[in-house]
Scaffold this active site. Structure first.
Site, PDB file in Angstrom:
ATOM      1  CB  CYS A   1      -1.109  -0.341   1.149  1.00 57.60           C
ATOM      2  SG  CYS A   1      -1.378   1.336   2.028  1.00 57.60           S
ATOM      3  CB  ALA A   2       0.385   4.892  -0.116  1.00 61.83           C
TER       4      ALA A   2
END
Lengths: 76, 153
Positions: free
Chosen positions: A23-24
């Site tokens: 994810c980020a």
């Protein structure tokens, strides 16, 4: 060992990984056996933090998560 | 030392990072910052909070890195990686140079909320320490492009 190798080892190795998804800011990992996860080793590998909930282990590595996840998948 | 003004990427209301419903942001694990609870009046275009290069661009999150290496993360909603880009329209490409205030992604905070996720937008000074940030905008309304805080570099 590079960062991806260290993180994979600290998660209990490839055999312990059910799924790993970037994810980020983090690697969202599902493991078979959470007792094989070494939080100290994850932090030594450069993780800013580790958030565990049952078999889901989130390894906070910052925005390099996607690159590290690709490197880990290459090792598996 | 330089002072980097970090702008709000979206219109809404300022909230403390500690109020963000995600431990990574609430505990400032990737850095300090502020969050914006965005307006729910339809599609919103998130803008670059600083000038620099888009070193990471996901549909739901992006990092702009300034020339001197300061990285600012904008994360559009919580757990929005699960939406796999649906409802997020990108206006730029990873690696592009952007000016502060340039359009990056159009998305709909109300639709994110309807999907059962928080649309709150954390804006993070990556790998900074809390003491590096000053002039935090107090809780209350904010427009896209308004200053959120200043990062001493």
């Amino acid at each position: 060992m590079d960062k991806a190798e260290q993180i994979l080892a600290a998660l209990g190795g490839a055999d312990n990984i059910v799924e790993i998804e970037p994810c980020a800011t983090r690697l969202r990992t599902e493991v078979h056996d959470s007792s094989k996860v070494d939080e100290k080793a994850l932090k030594a590998a450069g993780a800013f933090g580790v958030i565990s909930s049952g078999q889901v282990v989130q390894v906070v590595v910052g925005p390099e998560a996607d690159t590290i996840a690709t490197d880990i998948e290459d090792l598996m | 030392m330089t002072q980097l003004d970090v702008l709000s990427p979206v219109p809404g209301r300022i909230i403390e990072l500690a109020e963000v419903p995600d431990p990574v942001f609430a505990q400032a694990l990737v850095g300090p910052g502020l969050a914006v609870d965005p307006v729910r009046t339809g599609p919103v275009t998130a803008v670059a909070p600083v000038a620099g290069r888009l070193v990471k661009l996901h549909p739901h999150a992006f990092v702009v890195q300034t020339d001197d290496g300061a990285g600012v993360l904008t994360h559009l909603g919580i757990d929005t990686v699960q939406l796999a880009g649906e409802g997020f329209e990108l206006h730029v490409t990873e690696g592009d140079e952007v000016a502060a205030g340039d359009a990056v992604v159009t998305w709909d905070p109300a639709a994110v909320e309807t999907s059962g996720r928080s649309p709150v937008v954390p804006v993070i000074a990556l790998e900074a320490t809390a003491g590096d940030l000053t002039g935090q905008r107090p809780a209350g309304p904010v427009d896209a492009g308004d200053a959120l805080f200043t990062w001493a570099r």
